[in-house]
Scaffold this motif. Structure first.
Motif, PDB file in Angstrom:
ATOM      1  N   UNK A 238       0.827  -1.206   0.000  1.00 34.57           N
ATOM      2  CA  UNK A 238       0.000   0.000   0.000  1.00 34.57           C
ATOM      3  C   UNK A 238       0.866   1.263   0.000  1.00 34.57           C
ATOM      4  N   UNK A 239       1.921   1.298   0.810  1.00 32.79           N
ATOM      5  CA  UNK A 239       2.762   2.503   0.870  1.00 32.79           C
ATOM      6  C   UNK A 239       3.466   2.775  -0.455  1.00 32.79           C
TER       7      UNK A 239
ATOM      8  N   UNK B 170      -6.869   5.994  -0.977  1.00 35.46           N
ATOM      9  CA  UNK B 170      -5.645   5.270  -1.303  1.00 35.46           C
ATOM     10  C   UNK B 170      -5.929   4.282  -2.420  1.00 35.46           C
ATOM     11  N   UNK B 171      -4.853   3.882  -3.100  1.00 33.18           N
ATOM     12  CA  UNK B 171      -4.959   2.886  -4.161  1.00 33.18           C
ATOM     13  C   UNK B 171      -4.464   1.572  -3.591  1.00 33.18           C
ATOM     14  N   UNK B 172      -5.219   0.518  -3.812  1.00 35.56           N
ATOM     15  CA  UNK B 172      -4.793  -0.814  -3.378  1.00 35.56           C
ATOM     16  C   UNK B 172      -4.963  -1.783  -4.535  1.00 35.56           C
ATOM     17  N   UNK B 173      -4.247  -2.871  -4.438  1.00 37.36           N
ATOM     18  CA  UNK B 173      -4.411  -3.964  -5.387  1.00 37.36           C
ATOM     19  C   UNK B 173      -4.935  -5.151  -4.597  1.00 37.36           C
TER      20      UNK B 173
ATOM     21  N   UNK C  35       3.009   6.126   7.532  1.00 39.02           N
ATOM     22  CA  UNK C  35       1.955   5.116   7.666  1.00 39.02           C
ATOM     23  C   UNK C  35       1.091   5.309   8.908  1.00 39.02           C
ATOM     24  N   UNK C  36       1.589   6.070   9.879  1.00 38.41           N
ATOM     25  CA  UNK C  36       0.796   6.338  11.077  1.00 38.41           C
ATOM     26  C   UNK C  36      -0.126   7.545  10.901  1.00 38.41           C
TER      27      UNK C  36
END
Length: 115
Positions: free
Chosen positions: A88-89, A107-110, A98-99
């Motif tokens: 994700x990062x 956010x973009x995720x796969x 990330x905190x």
């Protein structure tokens, strides 16, 4: 003398017409405002707006899609576990820490394993 009376009636009738026209515009605007307020639906004044707040069991039941909006109580770690995306990062350079994840962050995720 008759022409003076006629002229006086003409000016008072134009004043009445102008007042009636103004009143009809005010009524029309009031109706439009009422329709807009009613179209917002119940709870609109309490901040419900366009989206709804997702909490509890509904939070974990949300699908993992490519574009994901972070909900209240979620972290990148919980989203990564839920959606099966450990990168994700790397896919979201706008997330510097990330905190520092907050509700509403896009956010973009796969997703590899939807829950």
């Amino acid at each position: 003398m008759a022409s003076r009376q006629h002229r006086g009636l003409g000016s008072s009738s134009s004043w009445v017409a102008a007042a009636a026209d103004t009143a009809s515009w005010c009524l029309a605007l009031s109706l439009v405002a009422l329709l807009l307020v009613c179209s917002l639906g119940p709870g609109a004044g309490a901040g419900a707006g366009a989206g709804s707040v997702v909490r509890g069991a509904a939070l974990s039941a949300r699908p993992c899609e490519e574009i994901y909006v972070v909900a209240e109580g979620e972290t990148l770690h919980s989203i990564s576990d839920k959606c099966g995306d450990p990168y994700i990062l790397e896919q979201n350079p706008h997330v510097h820490d990330p905190d520092d994840v907050f509700p509403g962050l896009v956010i973009k995720i796969t997703p590899s394993k939807p829950r």
